[in-house]
Design a protein around this motif. Sequence first.
Motif: not given
Length: 295
Positions: A272-295
């Motif tokens: 859990t410390m490996y997979v859940a942390v890594a994939y949650t970090m990635y999905s959060s980053l992906e969502r944040m960039l999609v939201k904040m990226w200039p249109k």
Amino acid sequence: KSRFFVCLFASRCLAQVHWFLRTAMSFELPETPVIVSGALGGPAVIFAVTPFRNGLTLGSTNITANAQGLYRQVFARGLAGGWTGGIYPAIAACPQFLALGPVYHFYAGFAGVAGGVVLTSITESAIAYGAETCNAQMAANAKTPGTFKTVHSSYKPFGPGVGIHIFRNIIATAGLRMFCTPCTSLIEGVSGKSNGFTQLGGDFAGNVCAACLSAPVHQLYGFTVTTPELQVLSGSEKTARMVQFLKDQYLETKDGRTRLSAVVPRDLFMRTMYVAVAYTMYSSLERMLVKMWPK
């Protein structure tokens, strides 16, 4: 009669060609932030969680140490030693996370969510198997020098345990792409709120589920690639040794009763410390960039 079957075969071929052309013409390149998150965010995330991955590797050949003891071994050579071999999975993580992001969306477009998960996992293993196996064997050598005289090439996409690697990735990718949404809905229903925190909680819960399901599979992969003597055994002997590893790792018999061993919660926690942390970090980053990226 033969003419009928020829016509039937030709019509099916034309239908497949039509489907392929329609899929190809409808394909659109992913948004820029999705590509950026995979190309840059993926390597950063995978390198960051290297100590968790190395701890899991050491745990596959040590059933007596607890999580704290394994992490102590990871950092036995100092803080920087915890990242031993981490550069190789980080390099592979650029195309690997492009597969988890943009390539998954392409696969899912014609194969559905489940088909996209399977195809993405095969692609991911083709990219990352060599680097992860190299990392695992380097971690084994760091603990016991000389275990491997020649470490697996980080560019070789096949070898011992590659099928196990693919199966593990199918479970982990399902957590990211299939489990997170229902977990988020459950959390929102219980809390009565829908915001960034419930989304983060849903992502983490979904990835925790996948991490727990894939923990024994990952440990079997780690055992396979860090046990040199397996390579000289016959197929049946190798299978018997793998089954025995799982029994030794996760079952114990006391007073004539067989039950789960104390290693189970340890491996679930470390996975859990490996997979859940890594994939949650990635999905959060992906969502944040999609939201904040200039249109």
